[in-house]
Write a protein that holds these residues in place. Structure first.
Motif, PDB file in Angstrom:
ATOM      1  N   PRO A  57      -1.889   6.744  -3.674  1.00  0.00           N
ATOM      2  CA  PRO A  57      -1.522   8.158  -3.755  1.00  0.00           C
ATOM      3  C   PRO A  57      -2.064   8.856  -5.013  1.00  0.00           C
ATOM      4  O   PRO A  57      -2.380  10.035  -4.975  1.00  0.00           O
ATOM      5  N   ASP A  58      -2.198   8.123  -6.096  1.00  0.00           N
ATOM      6  CA  ASP A  58      -2.630   8.705  -7.371  1.00  0.00           C
ATOM      7  C   ASP A  58      -4.166   8.698  -7.455  1.00  0.00           C
ATOM      8  O   ASP A  58      -4.799   7.636  -7.499  1.00  0.00           O
ATOM      9  N   LYS A 107       4.202   2.132  -1.948  1.00  0.00           N
ATOM     10  CA  LYS A 107       4.545   3.109  -0.887  1.00  0.00           C
ATOM     11  C   LYS A 107       6.004   3.185  -0.628  1.00  0.00           C
ATOM     12  O   LYS A 107       6.909   2.710  -0.719  1.00  0.00           O
TER      13      LYS A 107
END
Length: 107
Positions: A57-58, A107
């Motif tokens: 995600p980053d 996650k």
């Protein structure tokens, strides 16, 4: 069976006669089958790493790990010994598994 090896010049690829059969010689820089397979495995590993990074995600982490992977592959690009290359691929696959686990936990 008698082998008659005669070389002629045929552009970049030489021409070779073996028992009356016309054969083309491969260019000198052609990889052996083992080297070709190891190269294919290394490229597959690199692509798998990049695919896994898409799940992070980053974006800054993604870019950092991508740069690390590229630098690591470039640092080991010069290796010629097949055993060393095999060990590096095994090590890379283990690191890929760790990356996959870390992404699942995140996650």
């Amino acid at each position: 069976m008698k082998t008659n090896l005669t070389s002629g010049v045929g552009g970049r690829l030489g021409v070779m006669y073996l028992s009356g059969i016309l054969m083309k010689r491969l260019p000198l820089n052609t990889l052996s089958l083992k080297r070709f397979m190891l190269r294919t495995e290394a490229i597959k590993l690199y692509r798998n790493i990049l695919r896994q990074l898409q799940h992070l995600p980053d974006k800054s982490q993604r870019k950092e790990i991508q740069e690390w992977a590229r630098a690591d592959f470039e640092a080991h690009r010069h290796h010629e010994d097949e055993e060393v290359i095999k060990l590096l691929i095994i090590q890379g696959n283990k690191q890929l598994e760790e990356l996959e686990k870390s992404i699942k936990i995140a996650k």
